[in-house]
Design an enzyme around this catalytic site. Structure first.
Site, PDB file in Angstrom:
ATOM      1  N   LYS A 147       0.856  -1.200   0.000  1.00 21.60           N
ATOM      2  CA  LYS A 147       0.000   0.000   0.000  1.00 21.60           C
ATOM      3  C   LYS A 147       0.893   1.252   0.000  1.00 21.60           C
ATOM      4  CE  LYS A 147      -0.264  -0.305   5.032  1.00 21.60           C
ATOM      5  NZ  LYS A 147      -0.976  -0.966   6.139  1.00 21.60           N
TER       6      LYS A 147
ATOM      7  N   TYR B 189      16.952  29.282   9.315  1.00 22.82           N
ATOM      8  CA  TYR B 189      15.722  29.952   9.755  1.00 22.82           C
ATOM      9  C   TYR B 189      15.642  30.064  11.264  1.00 22.82           C
ATOM     10  CZ  TYR B 189      13.549  29.797   5.121  1.00 22.82           C
ATOM     11  OH  TYR B 189      13.245  29.984   3.807  1.00 22.82           O
TER      12      TYR B 189
HETATM   13  C1  LIG Z   1      -0.231  -2.030   6.771  1.00 25.85           C
HETATM   14  C2  LIG Z   1      -0.816  -3.317   7.200  1.00 25.85           C
HETATM   15  C3  LIG Z   1      -0.011  -4.455   7.362  1.00 25.85           C
HETATM   16  C4  LIG Z   1       1.499  -4.423   7.269  1.00 25.85           C
HETATM   17  O1  LIG Z   1       2.004  -3.928   8.485  1.00 25.85           O
HETATM   18  P1  LIG Z   1       3.591  -3.804   8.758  1.00 25.85           P
HETATM   19  O2  LIG Z   1       3.673  -3.358  10.154  1.00 25.85           O
HETATM   20  O3  LIG Z   1       4.068  -2.775   7.790  1.00 25.85           O
HETATM   21  O4  LIG Z   1       4.162  -5.129   8.503  1.00 25.85           O
HETATM   22  C5  LIG Z   1      -0.626  -5.649   7.640  1.00 25.85           C
HETATM   23  N1  LIG Z   1      -1.973  -5.717   7.796  1.00 25.85           N
HETATM   24  C6  LIG Z   1      -2.780  -4.631   7.666  1.00 25.85           C
HETATM   25  C7  LIG Z   1      -4.244  -4.781   7.864  1.00 25.85           C
HETATM   26  C8  LIG Z   1      -2.225  -3.393   7.398  1.00 25.85           C
HETATM   27  O5  LIG Z   1      -3.021  -2.320   7.294  1.00 25.85           O
END
Ligand SMILES: *Cc1c(COP(=O)(O)O)cnc(C)c1O
Length: 361
Positions: free
Chosen positions: A35, A257
């Site tokens: 994702k 800054y």
């Molecule tokens: C993002 C996500 C994962 C992966 O999690 P990590 O901590 O990056 O391994 C697994 N399951 C769901 C439902 C998620 O949203």
């Protein structure tokens, strides 16, 4: 020559991390979580690299999945937030995507809108994360609604998500695993999934039938107390640039800054063309490590939109063109994240499109 700021995406490291998942969970099937553009690494590149070594992918939503299908990715893809509107269902069916079902509204819409191709679904159970999913007491009722529906593919699979798996010993995680086991015991036939990266590495009891690693694929430790190397992982992203300016300042002069940082003595200061508009955290404080010529120097003053400054007292001969690394193999992103009071996940996903991704390996 253009602005020398780029992110190297090391595909050999990515493959090695998939192998690490496989060795932790040899009996399980792998859903590689890609994702958010594969946590900033480029979802299509990542998917093409590992498609033949994992069983499925997971993304957030339909739009992310369609980018993969358009690039020719054929593996099953799970939509972790399922669907938002019934208009999505015909596309989901046609594109062979799998949906997470987490609410009674979704169940109702799904039953009212049968598709000609049976849909693959993951029933999400809320075992304690208290984000999405059905509470345990409603699971068997939902199961009874879905199981007889002919337009739903079988088996109906079940998943839950761990809230505290990033701590190696945690009573809450033990409770979640126990609850998930109890709730799913009576559902048959089914297949289960509970483990994110932390679950893969630290909670064998949570492995189930399918594991869902995300962050570990990119070579970042999911645990607060360790870095990639400690977990047998290899960083995939290396955020790189070069010095573009080195100047001498006098004791007492201020840098950047707000004039917040003052030179304690006459000293050289370097400028690196990486700022918060590239995704480097603006709130990274003075003292956050940066590599120049492979050696650590401290960030000084406030991070600007396009640049940051470093204290070069330990490298008086450093000059424009010398290489700088903001995070990567020799400078764990976990360490930069800790300095900035955030996590590697956030740093990776915030690297902006201005930063060229350069694939290697
Ligand atoms: C993002 C996500 C994962 C992966 O999690 P990590 O901590 O990056 O391994 C697994 N399951 C769901 C439902 C998620 O949203």
């Amino acid at each position: 020559m253009s602005r020398p700021t780029y992110a190297v995406i090391d595909l050999a490291a990515l493959r090695a991390n998939v192998a690490r998942v496989r060795s932790c969970a040899p009996q399980q099937r792998i859903i590689a979580v890609i994702k958010a553009d594969a946590y900033g690494h480029g979802a299509v590149t990542v998917a093409q690299t590992i498609e033949s070594t994992v069983e499925a992918f997971a993304v957030c939503c339909l739009e992310e999945a369609l980018i993969l299908r358009e690039a020719g990715i054929q593996a099953p893809i799970v939509l972790l937030e399922g669907f938002f509107h019934p208009d999505e269902l015909p596309i989901i069916a046609a594109q062979n995507l799998q949906i997470t079902l987490h609410s009674s509204q979704q169940v109702e819409l799904l039953l009212k809108n049968p598709q000609t191709t049976p849909l693959n679904i993951w029933l999400k159970i809320d075992t304690g994360m208290h984000r999405l999913g059905f509470l345990p007491q409603y699971v068997s009722a939902v199961w009874k609604l879905l199981q007889p529906a002919e337009h739903i593919a079988k088996p109906i699979r079940v998943m839950s998500h761990l809230a505290c798996a990033d701590e190696r010993q945690n009573y809450y995680t033990e409770q979640q695993i126990k609850l998930f086991t109890e709730v799913t015991r009576h559902l048959a036939p089914t297949e289960t999934s509970l483990a994110n990266s932390a679950g893969v590495l630290a909670w064998t009891q949570a492995h189930g039938d399918w594991v869902r690693p995300g962050i570990m694929l990119y070579g970042v430790s999911p645990f607060a107390a360790t870095v990639a190397k400690d977990e047998g992982l290899q960083p995939v992203m290396h955020l790189c640039s070069t010095l573009i300016s080195v100047k001498q300042y006098r004791q007492g002069e201020s840098i950047g800054y707000g004039a917040t940082w003052r030179c304690p003595q006459n000293m050289p200061v370097g400028v690196i063309p990486v700022g918060y508009a590239d995704g480097y955290p603006r709130h990274a404080p003075s003292g956050t490590p940066v590599l120049v010529n492979g050696r650590r120097v401290p960030l000084i003053g406030r991070v600007s939109m396009d640049m940051l400054m470093v204290d070069l007292r330990t490298q008086p001969n450093a000059k424009p063109g010398d290489p700088a690394v903001l995070w990567g193999r020799s400078l764990p992103i976990e360490e930069v994240a800790t300095h900035s009071h955030t996590i590697g996940y956030e740093l990776l996903t915030k690297v902006t499109p201005r930063v060229k991704r350069v694939v290697s390996g």
